[in-house]
Design an enzyme around this catalytic site. Structure first.
Site, PDB file in Angstrom:
ATOM      1  N   ILE A 112      16.293  21.507  -7.971  1.00 42.86           N
ATOM      2  CA  ILE A 112      16.057  21.689  -6.531  1.00 42.86           C
ATOM      3  C   ILE A 112      17.104  20.792  -5.869  1.00 42.86           C
ATOM      4  O   ILE A 112      17.287  19.637  -6.282  1.00 42.86           O
ATOM      5  CB  ILE A 112      14.601  21.306  -6.138  1.00 42.86           C
ATOM      6  CG1 ILE A 112      14.356  21.473  -4.630  1.00 42.86           C
ATOM      7  CG2 ILE A 112      14.202  19.915  -6.587  1.00 42.86           C
ATOM      8  CD1 ILE A 112      12.857  21.350  -4.229  1.00 42.86           C
ATOM      9  N   SER A 113      17.841  21.326  -4.883  1.00 47.39           N
ATOM     10  CA  SER A 113      18.949  20.576  -4.283  1.00 47.39           C
ATOM     11  C   SER A 113      18.455  19.298  -3.622  1.00 47.39           C
ATOM     12  O   SER A 113      17.304  19.196  -3.195  1.00 47.39           O
ATOM     13  CB  SER A 113      19.669  21.429  -3.230  1.00 47.39           C
ATOM     14  OG  SER A 113      20.177  22.606  -3.793  1.00 47.39           O
TER      15      SER A 113
END
Ligand code: SAH
Length: 221
Positions: free
Chosen positions: A70-71
């Site tokens: 997940i960024s």
């Protein structure tokens, strides 16, 4: 799996969003609508386990399975701001991953079309997003091709590191549309914003170095 928000999580989220807002200012970017949307979306619910959820409000990327992440919240904020999303804009996202970035764009009022090449992540996000009330159009496929039958889009956001600018994605932009794509095949990528002019020509801006998982060809099980 804990699928609830709590005062504790909300407090941690507020602190994270304040920090992200300051970092954005340092980069010369301000967009309160992005911060409001990120305050609304419970990032911890996109994490795999209650143990992992403890890390949800740190400004870091985190493993979500299938070798993907997940960024980092700051990266989500910058990409969302560079898109300059208006309500009801049609946005194409490449790399659904956990679904968090899609949720932030939906919270900003965009219509989101999102493509993921890993079946496992596509299936997971298809479960989590509607459970939170977020309903993007979701596709299992190869992002290099985009979604020609749903084009044109006001904006395109790529959330994996592209080895080059995929031409199909620029073709699928409306005149005046913007694509935000991290480009580079090493450890870091340049965050490029490509703006399509009314005559079809493009202008490219560079917003500096970021680090993403690689954009890969074809779909994977
Ligand atoms: N937007 C995501 C970030 C996930 S990381 C989030 O908010 O969680 C990037 C994702 O891009 C990974 O899930 C990876 O599987 C996906 N990806 C890589 N190459 C792709 C391609 N060619 N087409 C679609 N998705 C791709």
């Amino acid at each position: 799996m804990l699928r609830e928000d709590s005062l504790k999580f909300k407090g941690a989220r507020k602190r994270l969003i304040d920090k992200v807002g300051k970092l954005m200012k340092d980069h010369g970017v301000e967009d309160n609508r992005v911060l409001t949307a990120m305050m609304e979306v419970p990032r911890h619910i996109f994490f795999d386990s209650v143990f992992d959820q403890k890390f949800a409000y740190e400004n870091t990327a985190f493993k979500i399975g299938a070798g993907q992440t997940i960024s980092q919240p700051f990266t989500v904020a910058i990409q969302s701001a560079l898109l300059e999303v208006k309500k009801r804009d049609k946005i194409l996202e490449i790399g659904t991953g956990s679904g968090y970035q899609a949720a932030v764009l939906l919270a900003m009022g965009a219509k989101v079309f999102t493509v993921e090449r890993q079946k496992l992540l596509y299936d997971k996000a298809k479960d989590v997003l509607p459970a939170l009330g977020y309903r993007p159009r979701m596709f299992y496929g190869d992002g290099f091709k985009g979604l020609p039958s749903y084009a044109p889009f006001d904006g395109v956001i790529v959330t994996c590191g592209a080895p080059y600018v995929p031409e199909a994605l620029i073709d699928q932009l409306k005149p005046g549309g913007k694509a935000v794509i991290p480009v580079g095949d090493g450890d870091t990528q340049k965050m490029l914003r490509i703006i399509k002019n009314k005559d079809g020509s493009t202008k490219t801006e560079d917003y500096g170095d970021f680090s993403f998982v690689p954009m890969l060809q074809n779909t994977a099980k």
